[in-house]
Design a protein around this motif. Structure first.
Motif, mmCIF file in Angstrom:
data_model
loop_
_atom_site.group_PDB
_atom_site.id
_atom_site.type_symbol
_atom_site.label_atom_id
_atom_site.label_comp_id
_atom_site.label_asym_id
_atom_site.label_seq_id
_atom_site.Cartn_x
_atom_site.Cartn_y
_atom_site.Cartn_z
ATOM 1 N N GLN A 1 9.173 1.228 -16.657
ATOM 2 C CA GLN A 1 8.315 1.142 -15.469
ATOM 3 C C GLN A 1 7.800 2.523 -15.053
ATOM 4 O O GLN A 1 6.651 2.686 -14.656
ATOM 5 C CB GLN A 1 9.093 0.515 -14.306
ATOM 6 N N ILE A 2 8.661 3.516 -15.169
ATOM 7 C CA ILE A 2 8.300 4.862 -14.742
ATOM 8 C C ILE A 2 7.194 5.451 -15.609
ATOM 9 O O ILE A 2 6.434 6.311 -15.164
ATOM 10 C CB ILE A 2 9.559 5.770 -14.751
ATOM 11 N N GLN A 3 7.078 4.980 -16.846
ATOM 12 C CA GLN A 3 6.014 5.481 -17.718
ATOM 13 C C GLN A 3 4.626 5.224 -17.148
ATOM 14 O O GLN A 3 3.646 5.824 -17.566
ATOM 15 C CB GLN A 3 6.115 4.833 -19.117
ATOM 16 N N MET B 1 -6.376 0.608 -5.916
ATOM 17 C CA MET B 1 -5.734 -0.296 -6.870
ATOM 18 C C MET B 1 -4.451 0.318 -7.418
ATOM 19 O O MET B 1 -3.436 -0.371 -7.584
ATOM 20 C CB MET B 1 -6.697 -0.607 -8.020
ATOM 21 N N ARG B 2 -4.464 1.619 -7.664
ATOM 22 C CA ARG B 2 -3.271 2.317 -8.164
ATOM 23 C C ARG B 2 -2.148 2.283 -7.126
ATOM 24 O O ARG B 2 -0.968 2.186 -7.468
ATOM 25 C CB ARG B 2 -3.638 3.763 -8.518
ATOM 26 N N ILE B 3 -2.517 2.350 -5.849
ATOM 27 C CA ILE B 3 -1.514 2.273 -4.773
ATOM 28 C C ILE B 3 -0.891 0.887 -4.719
ATOM 29 O O ILE B 3 0.336 0.744 -4.570
ATOM 30 C CB ILE B 3 -2.154 2.644 -3.421
ATOM 31 N N ARG B 4 -1.731 -0.154 -4.838
ATOM 32 C CA ARG B 4 -1.208 -1.527 -4.805
ATOM 33 C C ARG B 4 -0.230 -1.761 -5.960
ATOM 34 O O ARG B 4 0.851 -2.338 -5.765
ATOM 35 C CB ARG B 4 -2.361 -2.534 -4.879
ATOM 36 N N GLU B 5 -0.627 -1.331 -7.155
ATOM 37 C CA GLU B 5 0.262 -1.507 -8.302
ATOM 38 C C GLU B 5 1.504 -0.629 -8.163
ATOM 39 O O GLU B 5 2.598 -1.009 -8.587
ATOM 40 C CB GLU B 5 -0.483 -1.183 -9.599
ATOM 41 N N GLY B 6 1.326 0.556 -7.568
ATOM 42 C CA GLY B 6 2.465 1.439 -7.352
ATOM 43 C C GLY B 6 3.489 0.819 -6.419
ATOM 44 O O GLY B 6 4.703 1.012 -6.591
ATOM 45 N N GLU C 1 4.202 -2.358 -6.176
ATOM 46 C CA GLU C 1 4.976 -3.323 -6.957
ATOM 47 C C GLU C 1 5.959 -2.612 -7.890
ATOM 48 O O GLU C 1 7.100 -3.052 -8.069
ATOM 49 C CB GLU C 1 4.039 -4.221 -7.770
ATOM 50 N N LEU C 2 5.511 -1.509 -8.484
ATOM 51 C CA LEU C 2 6.407 -0.725 -9.343
ATOM 52 C C LEU C 2 7.591 -0.194 -8.544
ATOM 53 O O LEU C 2 8.740 -0.256 -8.991
ATOM 54 C CB LEU C 2 5.643 0.455 -9.962
ATOM 55 N N SER C 3 7.296 0.346 -7.370
ATOM 56 C CA SER C 3 8.348 0.901 -6.517
ATOM 57 C C SER C 3 9.380 -0.165 -6.155
ATOM 58 O O SER C 3 10.587 0.096 -6.176
ATOM 59 C CB SER C 3 7.724 1.485 -5.246
ATOM 60 N N LYS C 4 8.903 -1.335 -5.828
ATOM 61 C CA LYS C 4 9.800 -2.434 -5.459
ATOM 62 C C LYS C 4 10.735 -2.787 -6.612
ATOM 63 O O LYS C 4 11.949 -2.936 -6.426
ATOM 64 C CB LYS C 4 8.955 -3.651 -5.065
ATOM 65 N N ASP C 5 10.181 -2.886 -7.813
ATOM 66 C CA ASP C 5 10.992 -3.240 -8.978
ATOM 67 C C ASP C 5 11.990 -2.132 -9.325
ATOM 68 O O ASP C 5 13.165 -2.397 -9.589
ATOM 69 C CB ASP C 5 10.091 -3.510 -10.181
ATOM 70 N N MET D 1 4.721 6.828 -0.996
ATOM 71 C CA MET D 1 4.681 5.665 -1.890
ATOM 72 C C MET D 1 4.084 6.075 -3.233
ATOM 73 O O MET D 1 3.049 6.732 -3.272
ATOM 74 C CB MET D 1 3.849 4.548 -1.247
ATOM 75 N N ILE D 2 4.756 5.693 -4.291
ATOM 76 C CA ILE D 2 4.288 6.065 -5.622
ATOM 77 C C ILE D 2 3.020 5.295 -5.997
ATOM 78 O O ILE D 2 2.727 4.242 -5.434
ATOM 79 C CB ILE D 2 5.376 5.831 -6.687
ATOM 80 N N LYS D 3 2.286 5.852 -6.962
ATOM 81 C CA LYS D 3 1.066 5.212 -7.459
ATOM 82 C C LYS D 3 1.213 4.891 -8.936
ATOM 83 O O LYS D 3 1.866 5.625 -9.683
ATOM 84 C CB LYS D 3 -0.136 6.139 -7.272
ATOM 85 N N SER D 4 0.571 3.812 -9.330
ATOM 86 C CA SER D 4 0.492 3.477 -10.745
ATOM 87 C C SER D 4 -0.569 4.361 -11.403
ATOM 88 O O SER D 4 -1.442 4.910 -10.733
ATOM 89 C CB SER D 4 0.123 2.003 -10.911
ATOM 90 N N MET D 5 -0.497 4.494 -12.718
ATOM 91 C CA MET D 5 -1.530 5.253 -13.425
ATOM 92 C C MET D 5 -2.658 4.360 -13.924
ATOM 93 O O MET D 5 -3.632 4.852 -14.480
ATOM 94 C CB MET D 5 -0.910 6.018 -14.608
ATOM 95 N N THR D 6 -2.546 3.052 -13.744
ATOM 96 C CA THR D 6 -3.610 2.157 -14.188
ATOM 97 C C THR D 6 -4.413 1.673 -12.986
ATOM 98 O O THR D 6 -3.857 1.329 -11.946
ATOM 99 C CB THR D 6 -3.031 0.939 -14.942
ATOM 100 N N GLY D 7 -5.725 1.670 -13.142
ATOM 101 C CA GLY D 7 -6.582 1.213 -12.057
ATOM 102 C C GLY D 7 -8.029 1.120 -12.501
ATOM 103 O O GLY D 7 -8.406 1.590 -13.583
ATOM 104 N N PHE D 8 -8.841 0.515 -11.649
ATOM 105 C CA PHE D 8 -10.269 0.370 -11.951
ATOM 106 C C PHE D 8 -11.044 0.381 -10.647
ATOM 107 O O PHE D 8 -10.609 -0.169 -9.626
ATOM 108 C CB PHE D 8 -10.544 -0.934 -12.697
#
Length: 293
Positions: A288-290, A147-152, A154-158, A1-8
């Protein structure tokens, strides 16, 4: 599963003497850029901090803020500069005698003067400092990655939904392509017969050569095959546990190039419209991939 680059992520830890607070914020970045802000007197742990960060985050801008508070003052040494205090007192006594004879110099006046009292923090146990900080850092980073996994997700789904939409449009272009050649043949035949006005017999061999030339020139089979291959690789990337942001970016660039080639080869209006729609979806996927690690 991909990860987002934004998180906290944020965490605190104390060992009874040291109280660490660690905040981690990650943002989009082409490479791995790490910024660490911490008290200067513990700069010796910076390399250890970077090593742990790189083990958990491979791409993106990582900002780490570390604050340290001490639970008590047992490791603070306080010194009084007595000679300096005497010098200040003599100067103040002289000034009060000359200007304010009814005033008296007190200790409160003396301790307010610069450098009379100095505090110095005693040497910390470096190993104890690191053990306390390490726990807070690990937890803050784990929260960030979560958090990056959760956002990832959603990104993957889109991205997956848009890519499936692109695939269906490519399939429609693939079905349309053979009909374009047949339509070209019929239109060319009608046009030639109209020009000859039935006074001359149509040369079927020349017509066939012209149609064959057009078919070869407008053939998009290779582009279609490569597009399907890129789409399959993209889906594989979405299921990968490894960082794939750069690979996804490359795949979208290649897909965009193949679609442009299809658009330039085909003069068919329907295919042209579909090409525009595909490019529009590809741009949305690229945006989205950015944000993918």
């Amino acid at each position: 599963m991909i990860k987002s680059m934004t998180g906290f992520g944020r965490s605190e830890n104390t060992d009874g003497v040291h109280n660490f607070t660690v905040e981690v914020k990650t943002l989009n970045h082409r490479y791995n850029d790490t910024i660490i802000k911490m008290p200067k007197h513990i700069n010796y742990v910076e390399e250890n901090v970077k090593k742990i960060i790189k083990g958990k985050i491979s791409r993106g801008r990582v900002e780490v803020y570390i604050s340290l508070e001490y639970e008590d003052d047992s490791n603070i040494d306080v010194k009084v500069n007595v000679p300096l205090a005497r010098a200040y007192k003599r100067a103040l006594d002289e000034m009060t005698n000359e200007l304010f004879s009814d005033e008296k110099v007190t200790i409160e006046h003396i301790i307010r003067m610069p450098d009379v009292i100095k505090t110095k923090r005693l040497e910390d146990d470096e190993n104890q400092i690191w053990l306390c900080l390490e726990k807070a850092l690990e937890e803050a980073l784990d929260n960030t990655v979560e958090m990056r996994i959760r956002e990832g997700h959603e990104l993957s789904k889109d991205i997956r939904e848009r890519t499936l939409k692109i695939k269906k449009m490519i399939e429609s272009i693939e079905k349309r392509a053979p009909l374009v050649v047949l339509e070209y043949k019929e239109k060319l035949k009608e046009r030639v017969e109209e020009l000859l006005d039935n006074e001359y017999k149509l040369d079927e061999s020349k017509l066939a050569n012209e149609v064959a030339f057009y078919a070869d020139k407008s053939n998009i089979t290779e582009e279609i095959v490569r597009l399907y291959s890129h789409i399959n690789q993209l889906f594989e990337c979405l299921d990968s546990i490894e960082p794939v942001g750069r690979k996804l970016d490359f795949l979208i660039q290649e897909m965009n190039r193949e679609v442009n080639t299809i658009g330039s080869k085909s003069s068919d209006i329907e295919i042209g419209k579909t090409v525009v729609e595909v490019k529009s979806e590809l741009e949305k996927v690229r945006e989205q991939i950015q944000n993918v690690e």
